[in-house]
Each structure stands twice: as C-alpha cells, then as structure tokens.
Design a protein around this motif. Structure first.
Motif: not given
Length: 441
Positions: A12-16, A29-32, A80-83
């Motif tokens: 969650a910390r990364l997603l935010s 998506f390269s950065k993701i 797959g990454l739960r984004i």
C-alpha cells in the motif's frame, strides 16, 4: 529454512507514493515495473507469472524497448500486481469488491468495510511517523461523542477549503482520514458509534470522489462515489445514498452521458422519497434532475423539474430534520441553479438576472463558486449579444479561478473562449484570449 512467501500485491505504501501514482497516470509501465522490482519485491520473473507475460517481454518493458498499449495487457498488469483499476484509468477490478457486496438477494447483507480496507497492511497504513500519529496508533481509537464531533468538524473544514482552494491538495489528507476511520470501524463494537463511523467514512469517500470529479478525473471519481454508496448502504442511510447518486448524475452531465444523468437523478429521488427525504433534500435532487434534462436539451422536462424543485423548497420548515450535507442548498443556491438550468437550455433572458443576483450575494471566500457562476453569467451575456460585458465577466472569472485548483472551472473558461470564435476580431475578445493564454498556459 522458512519458505519465501511471494507478495500478494504491491504494498500500500508503494501504491500511494507519488512516483507510482504518476507512473500509473501516464501508463509508464517501464517505471511501474521498475518500482515493483526495487520497492515491491516483484522481480521480473514474478511479474511475468503474475501478469501472464513472458520474462523476455517484461525485460523489454523494463528497458523501454517495448511499450504496453493493449487494454487486455494493461488489465492483466492491474490484476497481477493488484494495482487498483482507477490508478490506470480502468473500471474497478473484481478483486477490489468484497464478496459481501454482491447484489444477489441470497447474499447476507451484513455491514462490510470498504474496498480500501481489504487490501490494507497495518504497517503500511500508519497515519504518519510524527509523535502524535505514533501515540495515536499505540493507544488505539478512542470512540466517544467528542471523537465523532471532531471528525464531522474536519469534514466541514475540508469542504470549506475545497470551495476556497479546490480539492487537489486536500485529497491526500482526506484519503488518509478515510483509511483512519476505516481502521476505527474495524476496532469498534456493534452499536451506534460503529454506525456513526460508517456515516463519517461515507462522507469522506464522497468528498474524495468530488475532488476527483472537480479535477475531471472521472473514472477515479466513480470509484470513490461507489465506495460512498457501499458505506451508506451498509447502515441503510438511503438519504445519503441519494446524495451520492445526485453527485454521479451531475458527473454524467459533464461526461456527455445525459441519459445516465437522468436515470441517476431519478433513482436518487426515489431512494430519498421512500425513506423520509426532507423538502430541502427533495428540492436539491429535483434540481439535479433539471440539470440532467437540460443536458439533453429537453425544455419541458427541465421546466417540470425546476417547478418541482421550487415547490419542494417552499415547503421547507425550520423543524425539518435536514441532514448536514444538504444545508448548503439555500435560497441563493436555488436561484443560481435555476439560472444555470435556463442557461443550459439557451434561455438567456431568464437566466442572466438570476445568476447575476446570486453572484452579488456569493461570499468572496468561495472562489470556485464565484468563478463557476461568473462563467455562466458570461455565457448568458454572450448569448444575449453583450460581447464586451461577457468578456469582462469572463475575465473576472478567470482572475478568481487562479485562486482555486479546479480543472472543471478552467475547462469551462476554455469552453467560453471557443464560444467567442464568431467575435474573435472584437477588441474585448482579443483581450480575453490574451489573458486566458497568460493565465492558463
């Protein structure tokens, strides 16, 4: 040796984080993938398995040799990454919706926590690392009437600041408080306090949706409006559900989905009417229906909805148990919204005096309201052939808009500029265009 456990999804910390939010917004998506690898524990081989891609393709994306554009692949990455879907401009993903929210009549309808709590990691959802936040987490939630009063007071302050400055800068704080309240719900025992916390969470979710709507990020707005509906439904607050549906109806008029806007406004009225909607609530909802019909250029239906809004407003009594969220709908708001509905229909003669009167009474501190209503006044003046006056009013709207972060307002001002095309050689139009370019460049 203990077996290594693969992560379920990105933390969650990364997603935010700002980097991930920006990468998702741009679909970089390269950065993701790079962030997933370096900060999420997802190495290329795991990304490949989770997203149903070949390792070589993941490597090409990481190095920028390949760009992901196919919608089906984007959806596989999200799953797959739960984004969360809204981060990538997608609809809400199936795994984001708890099974308990199924509309199947056979499914139990016990209250459920919102989606945001389902993927929360207690370590990653700390409100902050300052001393007060740490002590608050250590001591646990203290549920009392004063707690609820403080939460409602903060919501009122958020709305006030949203009117004055826009919601973009407020959104992280609002979402953070939403997560905090969700955590309190998990700790609270069944009873009135738990119900009140659901109500607070619903208000915070609607406010978050509104900030996205005002930023014209409509897919994200729908996610949070749906969240607010779920929270209100969990405690059978059908009047608040009607309020959220009305917000979604207004968004439909901006997305050029007028039929949806009408359906949503009608559903809102039906919900409120069946559950004791006060005259003020019904007047506000009827006005949203008028906006929806006006977006379809349906004169008779718009006038009928306006008449109903005024009829309901005349029945308002001081003794009415109005919810706090509808008290903003006072007489000046009724008047200006009536004028805007007429303006949407091109009925400038009826619209101009109503909007002008309301604008004179608009508080100076309400920057967005003043800019929004000035735009509509300028539009009606232009419809009546008052080019110089319209440009003067639009310039005032432009000056006010600089104080508020609202893509919705700047979009309206660009729309006004387009309507000036037939008068582009007029000195007033030339001056407005120069000011517009200098301000919104």
């Amino acid at each position: 040796m203990p077996k290594y456990e693969q992560p379920e999804g990105l933390p969650a910390r990364l997603l935010s984080s700002t980097g991930m939010i920006d990468a998702c917004r741009e679909r970089d998506f390269s950065k993701i993938f790079e962030l997933a690898k370096t900060r999420g524990g997802f190495y290329p081989s795991l990304i490949a398995r989770r997203c149903d891609m070949t390792p070589s393709r993941v490597g090409e994306v990481l190095t920028g040799k390949r760009v992901i554009k196919e919608m089906s692949v984007i959806e596989r990455v999200a799953d797959g990454l739960r984004i969360p879907g809204h981060m990538l401009g997608l609809a809400q993903r199936e795994w984001e919706t708890p099974a308990a929210l199924s509309t199947d009549p056979a499914t139990p309808t016990s209250p459920v926590l919102p989606v945001i709590s389902e993927r929360a990691d207690p370590v990653n959802t700390l409100p902050g690392v300052d001393l007060d936040s740490i002590l608050a987490v250590a001591s646990g939630p203290r549920l009392s009437p004063s707690t609820l009063r403080a939460l409602h007071s903060s919501i009122e302050d958020y709305w006030r600041r949203d009117d004055q400055h826009g919601g973009e800068a407020l959104r992280p704080a609002v979402v953070g408080q939403l997560r905090y309240v969700v955590g309190m719900i998990k700790e609270a025992s069944e009873g009135e306090f738990r119900r009140s916390l659901y109500s607070v969470a619903a208000e915070l979710a609607r406010l978050t949706g509104w900030t996205y709507f005002d930023a014209r990020q409509y897919s994200q707005a729908r996610v949070y409006f749906a969240e607010a509906l779920q929270l209100a439904k969990a405690i059978d607050d059908h009047q608040f559900m009607a309020n959220v549906l009305a917000c979604m109806s207004l968004q439909g008029t901006y997305e050029d989905r007028p039929a949806d806007a009408v359906a949503l406004s009608t559903a809102a009225q039906d919900s409120a009417r069946r559950h004791g909607g006060t005259p003020r609530v019904m007047a506000m909802l009827s006005m949203r229906e008028a906006f929806a019909h006006a977006s379809m250029n349906s004169h008779s239906a718009t006038h009928a909805a306006l008449a109903e809004a005024h009829r309901q407003f005349e029945q308002i009594s001081d003794a009415d148990p109005d919810p706090a969220w509808v008290t903003y709908f006072d007489e000046p708001k009724l008047i200006v919204d009536t004028g805007i509905a007429h303006a949407r229909l091109g009925e400038a003669d009826a619209a101009e005096p109503l909007i002008a009167d309301a604008l004179r009474r608009e508080p100076e501190s309400n920057h967005r309201g003043r800019a929004f209503h000035s735009f509509w006044l300028a539009t009606t003046q232009l419809q009546r052939g008052k080019v110089e006056q319209a440009c003067h009013t639009a310039t005032a709207a432009l000056e006010t808009a600089t104080a508020v972060d609202s893509e919705r307002i700047t979009g309206h001002l660009r729309e006004f500029h387009q309507r000036l095309a037939p008068f582009c050689k007029e000195p007033a139009a030339i001056a407005f265009e120069a000011q517009l370019r200098a301000t919104l460049r």
